[in-house]
Scaffold this motif. Structure first.
Motif, PDB file in Angstrom:
ATOM      1  N   GLU A  62     -53.740  24.199 -27.733  1.00  0.00           N
ATOM      2  CA  GLU A  62     -52.943  23.036 -27.336  1.00  0.00           C
ATOM      3  C   GLU A  62     -52.059  22.560 -28.487  1.00  0.00           C
ATOM      4  O   GLU A  62     -50.872  22.276 -28.303  1.00  0.00           O
ATOM      5  CB  GLU A  62     -53.851  21.902 -26.870  1.00  0.00           C
ATOM      6  CG  GLU A  62     -53.085  20.689 -26.386  1.00  0.00           C
ATOM      7  CD  GLU A  62     -53.998  19.600 -25.856  1.00  0.00           C
ATOM      8  OE1 GLU A  62     -53.721  18.427 -26.156  1.00  0.00           O
ATOM      9  OE2 GLU A  62     -54.966  19.928 -25.153  1.00  0.00           O
ATOM     10  N   ASN A  63     -52.622  22.473 -29.686  1.00  0.00           N
ATOM     11  CA  ASN A  63     -51.823  22.070 -30.854  1.00  0.00           C
ATOM     12  C   ASN A  63     -50.711  23.061 -31.143  1.00  0.00           C
ATOM     13  O   ASN A  63     -49.579  22.662 -31.439  1.00  0.00           O
ATOM     14  CB  ASN A  63     -52.728  21.909 -32.077  1.00  0.00           C
ATOM     15  CG  ASN A  63     -53.504  20.616 -32.058  1.00  0.00           C
ATOM     16  OD1 ASN A  63     -52.939  19.549 -31.904  1.00  0.00           O
ATOM     17  ND2 ASN A  63     -54.813  20.713 -32.190  1.00  0.00           N
ATOM     18  N   LEU A  64     -51.001  24.341 -31.060  1.00  0.00           N
ATOM     19  CA  LEU A  64     -49.977  25.366 -31.278  1.00  0.00           C
ATOM     20  C   LEU A  64     -48.885  25.264 -30.214  1.00  0.00           C
ATOM     21  O   LEU A  64     -47.695  25.338 -30.519  1.00  0.00           O
ATOM     22  CB  LEU A  64     -50.601  26.759 -31.264  1.00  0.00           C
ATOM     23  CG  LEU A  64     -51.528  27.073 -32.444  1.00  0.00           C
ATOM     24  CD1 LEU A  64     -52.364  28.306 -32.148  1.00  0.00           C
ATOM     25  CD2 LEU A  64     -50.735  27.251 -33.725  1.00  0.00           C
ATOM     26  N   ALA A  69     -41.656  25.983 -29.275  1.00  0.00           N
ATOM     27  CA  ALA A  69     -40.700  26.018 -28.164  1.00  0.00           C
ATOM     28  C   ALA A  69     -41.246  26.926 -27.066  1.00  0.00           C
ATOM     29  O   ALA A  69     -42.053  27.830 -27.327  1.00  0.00           O
ATOM     30  CB  ALA A  69     -39.346  26.538 -28.660  1.00  0.00           C
ATOM     31  N   ASP A  70     -40.798  26.705 -25.837  1.00  0.00           N
ATOM     32  CA  ASP A  70     -41.245  27.507 -24.702  1.00  0.00           C
ATOM     33  C   ASP A  70     -40.800  28.959 -24.888  1.00  0.00           C
ATOM     34  O   ASP A  70     -39.598  29.236 -24.932  1.00  0.00           O
ATOM     35  CB  ASP A  70     -40.672  26.928 -23.408  1.00  0.00           C
ATOM     36  CG  ASP A  70     -41.255  27.582 -22.183  1.00  0.00           C
ATOM     37  OD1 ASP A  70     -42.401  28.062 -22.241  1.00  0.00           O
ATOM     38  OD2 ASP A  70     -40.551  27.626 -21.147  1.00  0.00           O
ATOM     39  N   GLN A  71     -41.773  29.857 -25.048  1.00  0.00           N
ATOM     40  CA  GLN A  71     -41.496  31.274 -25.279  1.00  0.00           C
ATOM     41  C   GLN A  71     -42.773  32.073 -25.086  1.00  0.00           C
ATOM     42  O   GLN A  71     -43.861  31.510 -24.995  1.00  0.00           O
ATOM     43  CB  GLN A  71     -40.963  31.483 -26.702  1.00  0.00           C
ATOM     44  CG  GLN A  71     -41.938  31.050 -27.784  1.00  0.00           C
ATOM     45  CD  GLN A  71     -41.323  31.059 -29.152  1.00  0.00           C
ATOM     46  OE1 GLN A  71     -40.975  32.111 -29.658  1.00  0.00           O
ATOM     47  NE2 GLN A  71     -41.180  29.874 -29.759  1.00  0.00           N
ATOM     48  N   ALA A 106     -47.623  37.903 -23.788  1.00  0.00           N
ATOM     49  CA  ALA A 106     -48.109  37.035 -22.711  1.00  0.00           C
ATOM     50  C   ALA A 106     -47.824  35.582 -23.076  1.00  0.00           C
ATOM     51  O   ALA A 106     -46.675  35.249 -23.364  1.00  0.00           O
ATOM     52  CB  ALA A 106     -49.588  37.294 -22.464  1.00  0.00           C
ATOM     53  N   GLY A 107     -48.849  34.742 -23.112  1.00  0.00           N
ATOM     54  CA  GLY A 107     -48.642  33.344 -23.441  1.00  0.00           C
ATOM     55  C   GLY A 107     -49.937  32.619 -23.737  1.00  0.00           C
ATOM     56  O   GLY A 107     -51.015  33.223 -23.767  1.00  0.00           O
ATOM     57  N   ALA A 134     -43.052  34.573 -30.016  1.00  0.00           N
ATOM     58  CA  ALA A 134     -41.969  35.551 -30.144  1.00  0.00           C
ATOM     59  C   ALA A 134     -41.055  35.244 -31.326  1.00  0.00           C
ATOM     60  O   ALA A 134     -40.549  36.166 -31.966  1.00  0.00           O
ATOM     61  CB  ALA A 134     -41.161  35.617 -28.844  1.00  0.00           C
ATOM     62  N   ASP A 135     -40.845  33.967 -31.650  1.00  0.00           N
ATOM     63  CA  ASP A 135     -39.955  33.622 -32.762  1.00  0.00           C
ATOM     64  C   ASP A 135     -40.639  33.725 -34.134  1.00  0.00           C
ATOM     65  O   ASP A 135     -40.015  33.449 -35.156  1.00  0.00           O
ATOM     66  CB  ASP A 135     -39.335  32.236 -32.575  1.00  0.00           C
ATOM     67  CG  ASP A 135     -40.318  31.084 -32.706  1.00  0.00           C
ATOM     68  OD1 ASP A 135     -41.521  31.310 -33.010  1.00  0.00           O
ATOM     69  OD2 ASP A 135     -39.893  29.928 -32.495  1.00  0.00           O
ATOM     70  N   ARG A 136     -41.909  34.099 -34.153  1.00  0.00           N
ATOM     71  CA  ARG A 136     -42.690  34.301 -35.386  1.00  0.00           C
ATOM     72  C   ARG A 136     -42.772  33.044 -36.251  1.00  0.00           C
ATOM     73  O   ARG A 136     -42.879  33.114 -37.474  1.00  0.00           O
ATOM     74  CB  ARG A 136     -42.123  35.450 -36.215  1.00  0.00           C
ATOM     75  CG  ARG A 136     -42.047  36.755 -35.473  1.00  0.00           C
ATOM     76  CD  ARG A 136     -41.383  37.795 -36.311  1.00  0.00           C
ATOM     77  NE  ARG A 136     -41.225  39.043 -35.554  1.00  0.00           N
ATOM     78  CZ  ARG A 136     -40.525  40.059 -35.988  1.00  0.00           C
ATOM     79  NH1 ARG A 136     -39.917  40.007 -37.157  1.00  0.00           N
ATOM     80  NH2 ARG A 136     -40.426  41.139 -35.255  1.00  0.00           N
TER      81      ARG A 136
END
Length: 186
Positions: A62-64, A69-71, A106-107, A134-136
């Motif tokens: 949840e914290n992460l 951003a949504d990805q 995934a997510g 994905a944005d590392r």
């Protein structure tokens, strides 16, 4: 390559997707053994005895999620031969000391639900052994022989984790021993 789960196809990762990690960590006892030295801040975290695995893992994810951003997220499951890798027939990528991981895009929901039967840190845990967006912008990694988890990311994320008692995070500097107080090395 893609794998099927939950009625969907999921993309399997390749060496190029973890190339920014592979070969960029250092052997030893510092946080950079698990996390490349590319982030503004670092922390270690582990589940305390008075918190369930589910509560701890939900707090961490949840914290992460709130700081991201949504990805999509990359989820990596270490193939120890004794723990669930979710997709046992998927190809492996190799990290750290040539350890084999199953890497799938995934997510956060899948990070909390895909693994059944626990992992090396918690008998009832579900989290992947390594995961990042994905944005590392951050990386979470638990090495095979550690009972704690290492995190690298932006300072506001690390401070958020430190303030959440369920996440039980402690900031560490890159050259500092990553071993959390009260824990021992196996």
């Amino acid at each position: 390559m893609q794998v099927d789960k939950d009625g969907r196809d999921w993309r399997v990762g390749a060496a190029a997707d973890v190339g920014w990690i592979a070969g960029h960590t250092t052997a030893g006892v510092s946080i950079t053994t698990a996390i490349p030295p590319v982030f503004d801040a670092y922390a270690t975290t582990y589940q305390t005895d008075d918190v369930t695995a589910a509560a701890y893992e939900h707090a961490l994810v949840e914290n992460l999620s709130m700081q991201t951003a949504d990805q999509s997220w990359w989820l990596a499951y270490l193939d120890t031969g004794a723990h669930d890798v979710v997709f046992p027939h998927a190809p492996r990528v190799f990290l750290y000391w040539n350890w084999p991981y199953v890497l799938v895009e995934a997510g956060p929901e899948q990070a909390l639900t895909w693994r059944i039967g626990g992992h090396i840190r918690h008998a009832h845990g579900a989290l992947p052994d390594l995961f990042f967006p994905a944005d590392r912008s951050w990386l979470v990694s638990a090495l095979w022989d550690d009972t704690w988890t290492c995190i690298g990311g932006p300072a506001p994320l690390i401070h958020t984790l430190e303030r959440d008692p369920m996440a039980n995070a402690r900031q560490v500097r890159p050259g500092e021993d990553a071993l959390p107080p009260g824990l021992t090395r196996e």
